[in-house]
Design a protein around this motif. Structure first.
Motif, PDB file in Angstrom:
ATOM      1  N   PRO B   2     -18.054 -33.122  35.648  1.00 49.55           N
ATOM      2  CA  PRO B   2     -16.870 -32.991  34.780  1.00 49.55           C
ATOM      3  C   PRO B   2     -17.008 -33.886  33.556  1.00 49.55           C
ATOM      4  O   PRO B   2     -17.622 -34.954  33.635  1.00 49.55           O
ATOM      5  CB  PRO B   2     -15.716 -33.451  35.676  1.00 49.55           C
ATOM      6  CG  PRO B   2     -16.339 -34.132  36.842  1.00 49.55           C
ATOM      7  CD  PRO B   2     -17.737 -33.670  36.963  1.00 49.55           C
ATOM      8  N   PRO B   3     -16.481 -33.439  32.416  1.00 49.53           N
ATOM      9  CA  PRO B   3     -16.640 -34.156  31.153  1.00 49.53           C
ATOM     10  C   PRO B   3     -16.185 -35.610  31.244  1.00 49.53           C
ATOM     11  O   PRO B   3     -16.743 -36.486  30.588  1.00 49.53           O
ATOM     12  CB  PRO B   3     -15.749 -33.387  30.179  1.00 49.53           C
ATOM     13  CG  PRO B   3     -15.395 -32.111  30.840  1.00 49.53           C
ATOM     14  CD  PRO B   3     -15.688 -32.217  32.299  1.00 49.53           C
ATOM     15  N   VAL B   4     -15.153 -35.868  32.065  1.00 48.72           N
ATOM     16  CA  VAL B   4     -14.661 -37.243  32.178  1.00 48.72           C
ATOM     17  C   VAL B   4     -15.760 -38.167  32.686  1.00 48.72           C
ATOM     18  O   VAL B   4     -15.951 -39.275  32.185  1.00 48.72           O
ATOM     19  CB  VAL B   4     -13.453 -37.285  33.150  1.00 48.72           C
ATOM     20  CG1 VAL B   4     -12.903 -38.699  33.220  1.00 48.72           C
ATOM     21  CG2 VAL B   4     -12.386 -36.309  32.716  1.00 48.72           C
ATOM     22  N   LEU B   5     -16.499 -37.675  33.687  1.00 47.35           N
ATOM     23  CA  LEU B   5     -17.559 -38.488  34.268  1.00 47.35           C
ATOM     24  C   LEU B   5     -18.736 -38.631  33.315  1.00 47.35           C
ATOM     25  O   LEU B   5     -19.375 -39.682  33.233  1.00 47.35           O
ATOM     26  CB  LEU B   5     -18.026 -37.888  35.596  1.00 47.35           C
ATOM     27  CG  LEU B   5     -17.074 -38.122  36.775  1.00 47.35           C
ATOM     28  CD1 LEU B   5     -17.672 -37.558  38.054  1.00 47.35           C
ATOM     29  CD2 LEU B   5     -16.773 -39.598  36.933  1.00 47.35           C
ATOM     30  N   VAL B   6     -19.012 -37.517  32.589  1.00 44.55           N
ATOM     31  CA  VAL B   6     -20.098 -37.571  31.610  1.00 44.55           C
ATOM     32  C   VAL B   6     -19.802 -38.648  30.572  1.00 44.55           C
ATOM     33  O   VAL B   6     -20.646 -39.461  30.210  1.00 44.55           O
ATOM     34  CB  VAL B   6     -20.270 -36.195  30.923  1.00 44.55           C
ATOM     35  CG1 VAL B   6     -21.267 -36.310  29.779  1.00 44.55           C
ATOM     36  CG2 VAL B   6     -20.721 -35.154  31.933  1.00 44.55           C
TER      37      VAL B   6
END
Lengths: 346, 294, 252
Positions: B2-6
C-alpha cells in the motif's frame, strides 16, 4: 579510592597577608580600588568620555553595539562565570527580545517602552519553564541542551515568516517619546549607556550578596553548597532567568536602535560569540566581561579591512587568546600584576 | 504494497542514509571525547573539508578514488595539526575555554576554505551513477547504498581496531583511566593525537559520502557538526554503539518528521528530540549512570 | 525523644549492599562516634543522613519527622550540617567566603534586596563576616582570613570545612574524619574544637579512625562492619567487646 588533593592545593602555599580587617569598613583608598566604587567610577568615566572620541555615525554604531553586547555578557557571566553553568544558546533569548519588540510595535501597535518589558517578561517565563529540566544536566549535556534551545528559536524565527518576516527579517519603526523620535547614535548611546550602568551595578550587588556567594559556591562545590542549605536548583534557575532576561532587554534595545531584526541574531555563532566574550575578558569577572564584550565587538570591525581573510583571523585570534590566556584577559593581567607586586615586596 | 507503507519505506531509506552520516560524525565526537573529554566543535569542518577537497581535486582532473584519498589525507593533516598546535597546549583549560578553541578552529578552517576554494556550492558525482533502485515501490539511490555500506565497514573496522589491536586497546585504556594508562607506559599525548587523526578521517569520509546527495559548500559543516554532536549526546557521550544508534535514530526521526509533520522544521526536529530525551535521560540513551561519590 | 533515629536503613549500589538493616539512635547533646574499617559504610551512612543519597530501605527520623529522601538543603534548614572526608571546598572563593556560604540560611536571600543591596543585606553580611571570622579564629584559621581557599594547606582546608559547617549553627553536626591527615598537634586542636562545639549544645556525630581521639571524646560509639552494626555502646563497652577487638581493634 585515592585521596585526591584539591585542585590548586600546593600551588601557592605562601600565606597571604591580608589588607582589610574584617567586619570593619574599608578605608577610602581600598574603596577606590574595589569593584563597586572604583570599578563603577571608571566605567562611568569611560562611558562619559567616549563620545569625545566618536566622530561619525559608524563609530557611534560600534560603541552602541559594544554596550548592547556588554549587557548580554554581564548577565551571561553571572550564569557561566559565576555559577559555572554553560549556555550555548543565549543568542536565542537575545533574538526573542528583539523580535518581541519588533512584532509588538509593528503588528500590535504597542509602544516600544512597553514592548521591551513585555518581551523581557515573556523571555523570563520561557527561561523559567525550560530552566528546571535543562539545569539538571551538566557539562557537555547542558551545552547541548542550551545549544538546542538556541537552534530551535533560530529556526522558528526563520520559518514563521507571517509573523517574523522570515529569513529577510523585519523593520522596526522608530520609537517616539512625547513626540520626539528616538533616532540616531547620539540618543541611543545614552540610552544603552544608562541600561548598561544599571546592569553592571545590579550584577555587582548580586555577586557580593548571599545569592552571589551561593552561585559561586555551587560552582565550586555543589554538594557542599547543598549541605550548607543552598537550594542549588533554585539558584541555577534564578540566574538562568536573570541572564535570559538581560539578553532579552539587550535584544529589544538592539531592535529599536538598529530598527531592523533578522533571525541570524539567534544563530549558534551569535551564542558562541557571547560566550567567547565572557571567557575572553575573564570568567567570573564583571569588568572582564565588559572588556571581552568591547574587544570582540571591535575586532570584527577592525578585521573588515582584511577582505576575505577576516574569518581566518578571527578564528586564529580566538584560539591564540584562549591557549595563551585560558583564564581570560583580566584575571591573567591581575594575576601578573599581583605576582609582580609580591616579588617586589620579597 | 500500500502507498502508505511505500511512503514510510521511502522516508526510512533517506533517514537511514543521513543517519549513517550523523553516526560517522558522532563517532568522531565520541573518539575525541573519550580520549580527552573535549567536545571538538571543529568536527563539522572535517566533514566540510572532506567534500570540498575531493571536489577541488576532481576539478583538477584527478580520478575519484585518488581524489578521495587526497581529501582524507588533507583532512587528517588538519585534524593532527589542530591537536598538536592547539589542543595539546591547552589541555588543562576548562570546558568552556576548550569549546571556544575548537569553535575558533572551525571558524579558521571555514575561513581558510572560503579564501582558497571559494564560496560556491559544488556537487560531487555519485560514486556509481544515479540510476535509482526500486525496492518494494520505494526508490533507493545507489549513493545511499554506498553511505550505508561504507559506514557499516567503518563500524566493523573500528570495532576490530579497538578490541583486537594493541594501539586500539591502548586508546581505550587511556580513555578509561588516563593516569593508569600512563603508568603502564601509554603515551596519552599520542593517544590524543591518534584520536584527532581518526576523527578527522571519519569526518572526511562522511563529508565525501554525502557530497553527491546534498552538495558541498564551505559552510556545510556547521549543521552537520551540530547534528553529529546531537547524535553523540543522544546515544550518550563517549559510547561508540551509542553514537551509531544515536546517529541512525536522529536521521530516521528527522526524515519521518520532515515527511509527516513539516519539512520546514526538519532541522529543528532533531533538536526537539534531543531536548526531550535529555529531559528524561540526562545522560543520553547509553550514557554512564551512577551515583557521584562524595 | 531522640534527636536522630535510624530504623532498618539500607542502601545498595548495583549489587553491592553498602548499608544493611541498620538501627541506632542519637541523643541530643552527645558526641556520637561511628567507627569501622575502610569500606564499612561510614561515609555512605553520612550521605544517607544528610540527604546526599536516597536510601533503598528504612527510615531516618529527625525529631520524629521522617527525613529519608529529602534534599540536603532542606535538611540543612532542619539543623543538619556536615563536613566531607574528601574535601569539598569552593576553590574559586576566598576562605572566608567559604565560611560565609555556610551562613547562607541565616542571611537575607531576597532577590530584590540583594540586587539593590538594601540595608538588611549589607547589615546581615557585615554581621556574618564578623561571625565567620570568629569561627575561623575558633578553628585556628586566623592566618588565612583573606586568603583564597586554593592557597590553603591541607590541614587548614580540613578546618575550613568545620568552620563552614559551624557557620550554619547546626543542631546536629556530622564530621567525616576531621583528623585524617593531620599531625598530632593539629589533631589536638581539632579535639579541642569538637569539645567546645559539643559544650555549646551541638550534637556531634563523628566518623574517625584516630582511636585516641574517638575514645577520649565520645559518649557513645557505633561500630560498623560491612554495612551492619558490629557493636554499640560506651567507649568502655566497645573497647572491651570481643567482636570489636577481633574484627577491628585487634588488627590495628
Amino acid at each position: 579510592m585515592a585521596t585526591i588533593k584539591p585542585s590548586g592545593y600546593s600551588k601557592h602555599r605562601k600565606k597571604q597577608t591580608y589588607t582589610r580587617r574584617l567586619g570593619t569598613r574599608a578605608t577610602p583608598m581600598q574603596m577606590l580600588f574595589s569593584e563597586r566604587v572604583g570599578g563603577m567610577g571608571a566605567l562611568i568615566l569611560v562611558i562619559a568620555c567616549l563620545p569625545l572620541l566618536l566622530s561619525n555615525n559608524y563609530q557611534y554604531d560600534v560603541a552602541i553595539t559594544m554596550g548592547i553586547n556588554a549587557i548580554v555578557v554581564v548577565g551571561l557571566n553571572l550564569l557561566v562565570g559565576y555559577a559555572g553553568q554553560v549556555s550555548l544558546g543565549h543568542a536565542g533569548f537575545f533574538a526573542l527580545g528583539a523580535y518581541a519588540s519588533a512584532i509588538l510595535t509593528t503588528r500590535y501597535g504597542l509602544h516600544g517602552a512597553l514592548a521591551l518589558p513585555a518581551g523581557a517578561l515573556g523571555v523570563g517565563v520561557l527561561a523559567y519553564l525550560i530552566a528546571r529540566p535543562i539545569l539538571r544536566l551538566s557539562g557537555h549535556y547542558l551545552a547541548m541542551a542550551t545549544l538546542g534551545v538556541g537552534v530551535i528559536i533560530h529556526i522558528v524565527l526563520d520559518r514563521e515568516a507571517w509573523l517574523t518576516g522570515g529569513p529577510d527579517g523585519m523593520y522596526v519603526p522608530t520609537i517616539e517619546v512625547a513626540g520626539v523620535p528616538l533616532y540616531g547614535g547620539a540618543i541611543w548611546y545614552w540610552i544603552v549607556a544608562a541600561v548598561l550602568i544599571l546592569t553592571v551595578w545590579l550584577a555587582l550587588n548580586l555577586i557580593d550578596s548571599p545569592i552571589g556567594r551561593a552561585l559561586r559556591g555551587l560552582h565550586g562545590a555543589e554538594v557542599a553548597a547543598e549541605v550548607a542549605g543552598v537550594d542549588t536548583t533554585h539558584y541555577k534557575v534564578m540566574v538562568f532567568v536573570i541572564s535570559a532576561v538581560l539578553a532579552s532587554v539587550a535584544g529589544s534595545l538592539s531592535a529599536h536602535f538598529s530598527e531592523f531584526v533578522t533571525p541570524d541574531s539567534a544563530s549558534f555563532f551569535h551564542s558562541i560569540l557571547f560566550v567567547t566574550m565572557v571567557v575572553f575578558g575573564g570568567m567570573a569577572s564583571t569588568f572582564g566581561a565588559l572588556i571581552g564584550a568591547a574587544l570582540l565587538t571591535l575586532l570584527p570591525q577592525l578585521l573588515a579591512d582584511f577582505s576575505g581573510y577576516e574569518q581566518m583571523i578571527l578564528g586564529l585570534i580566538m584560539m591564540l587568546v584562549m591557549i595563551v590566556m585560558p583564564r581570560g584577559l583580566l584575571p591573567t593581567l591581575v594575576g601578573l600584576a599581583r605576582r609582580r607586586q609580591r616579588e617586589a615586596r620579597s | 504494497m500500500p502507498p502508505v507503507l511505500v511512503e514510510l519505506l521511502q522516508f526510512l531509506f533517506s533517514g537511514l542514509a543521513s543517519g549513517a552520516i550523523y553516526a560517522l560524525v558522532a563517532l568522531g565526537f565520541a573518539l575525541i571525547y573519550n580520549a580527552s573529554h573535549i567536545i571538538n566543535f571543529a568536527q563539522g569542518e572535517f566533514v566540510m573539508l572532506g567534500g570540498m577537497v575531493t571536489w577541488v581535486l576532481l576539478s583538477q582532473g584527478i580520478d575519484l578514488p585518488l581524489a578521495i584519498l587526497g581529501a582524507v589525507a588533507v583532512t587528517m593533516v588538519a585534524g593532527l595539526a589542530l591537536e598538536k598546535l592547539a589542543i595539546e597546549r591547552a589541555r588543562d583549560a576548562n570546558v568552556v575555554t576548550l569549546i571556544i578553541i575548537t569553535v575558533g578552529a572551525g571558524i579558521f578552517l571555514r575561513g581558510l576554505t572560503s579564501v582558497t576554494l571559494g564560496k560556491d556550492l559544488h556537487a560531487l558525482p555519485a560514486f556509481s551513477g544515479n540510476a535509482p533502485i526500486d525496492i518494494a515501490g520505494a526508490t533507493l539511490m545507489p549513493q545511499s547504498l554506498w553511505i550505508l555500506g561504507v559506514t557499516a565497514a567503518i563500524v566493523v573496522a573500528l570495532h576490530v581496531f579497538f578490541h583486537y589491536t594493541v594501539v586500539g586497546k591502548a586508546i581505550l585504556a587511556a580513555s578509561h583511566n588516563p593516569l593508569a594508562a600512563r603508568l603502564v607506559g601509554i603515551n596519552v599525548n599520542v593517544v590524543l593525537l591518534l584520536s584527532f587523526g581518526l576523527s578527522a578521517l571519519l569526518g572526511a569520509v562522511a563529508g565525501i559520502l554525502i557530497a553527491p546527495i546534498t552538495a558541498t559548500h564551505f559552510e556545510v559543516g556547521i549543521m552537520l557538526g551540530l547534528k553529529g554532536f546531537a547524535a553523540a549526546i543522544l546515544g550518550g557521550l563517549g559510547s561508540g554503539p551509542g553514537a551509531i544508534v544515536g546517529g541512525l535514530l536522529l536521521g530516521v526521526i528527522e526524515s519521518l518528521g520532515a515527511g509527516y509533520i513539516s519539512s520546514d522544521y526538519k532541522d529543528a526536529i532533531a533538536f526537539v528530540v534531543i531536548l526531550g530525551v535529555l529531559f528524561l535521560m540526562p545522560r543520553g540513551l547509553f550514557g554512564k549512570r551512577g551515583t557521584e561519590r562524595v | 525523644m531522640s534527636l536522630l533515629r535510624v530504623e532498618g536503613l539500607g542502601i545498595h549500589f548495583g549489587g553491592v549492599q553498602a548499608i544493611e538493616d541498620l538501627d541506632f539512635t542519637i541523643e541530643a547533646g552527645t558526641i556520637h562516634s561511628i567507627i569501622g574499617p575502610n569500606g564499612a559504610g561510614k561515609t555512605t551512612l553520612f550521605n544517607l543522613i544528610t540527604g546526599v543519597y536516597r536510601p533503598s530501605a528504612g527510615t531516618i527520623l529527625l525529631d520524629d519527622t521522617p527525613i529519608a529522601g529529602r534534599k540536603p538543603h532542606d535538611l540543612a534548614r532542619m539543623g543538619l550540617s556536615r563536613t566531607f572526608q574528601n574535601l569539598r571546598i569552593m576553590m574559586n572563593m576566598s576562605a572566608l567566603d567559604n565560611v560565609m556560604v555556610g551562613r547562607h540560611l541565616h542571611l537575607n536571600r531576597n532577590l530584590l534586596a540583594c540586587l539593590l543591596r538594601l540595608p538588611p543585606v549589607t547589615r546581615g553580611d557585615r554581621a556574618a563576616r564578623k561571625l565567620c571570622t570568629e569561627l575561623m579564629d575558633l578553628v585556628g584559621l586566623s592566618a588565612y582570613r583573606d586568603a583564597d581557599a586554593g592557597s590553603l594547606p591541607y590541614g587548614a582546608l580540613k578546618r575550613l570545612e568545620i568552620a563552614r559547617a559551624l557557620a550554619a549553627e547546626p543542631r546536629l553536626l556530622l564530621l567525616d574524619e576531621p583528623a585524617a591527615g593531620l599531625n598530632a598537634q593539629e589533631t589536638r586542636e581539632i579535639d579541642e574544637v569538637i569539645v567546645k562545639v559539643a559544650r555549646s549544645g551541638v550534637t556531634v556525630v563523628l566518623v574517625e579512625h584516630d582511636m585516641k581521639l574517638v575514645m577520649g571524646l565520645s559518649d557513645h560509639i557505633l561500630v560498623l562492619d560491612h554495612g551492619r552494626t558490629l557493636a554499640e555502646g560506651t567507649p568502655e563497652a566497645v573497647r572491651n567487646n570481643p567482636a570489636v577487638v577481633a574484627a577491628y581493634l585487634g588488627t590495628v
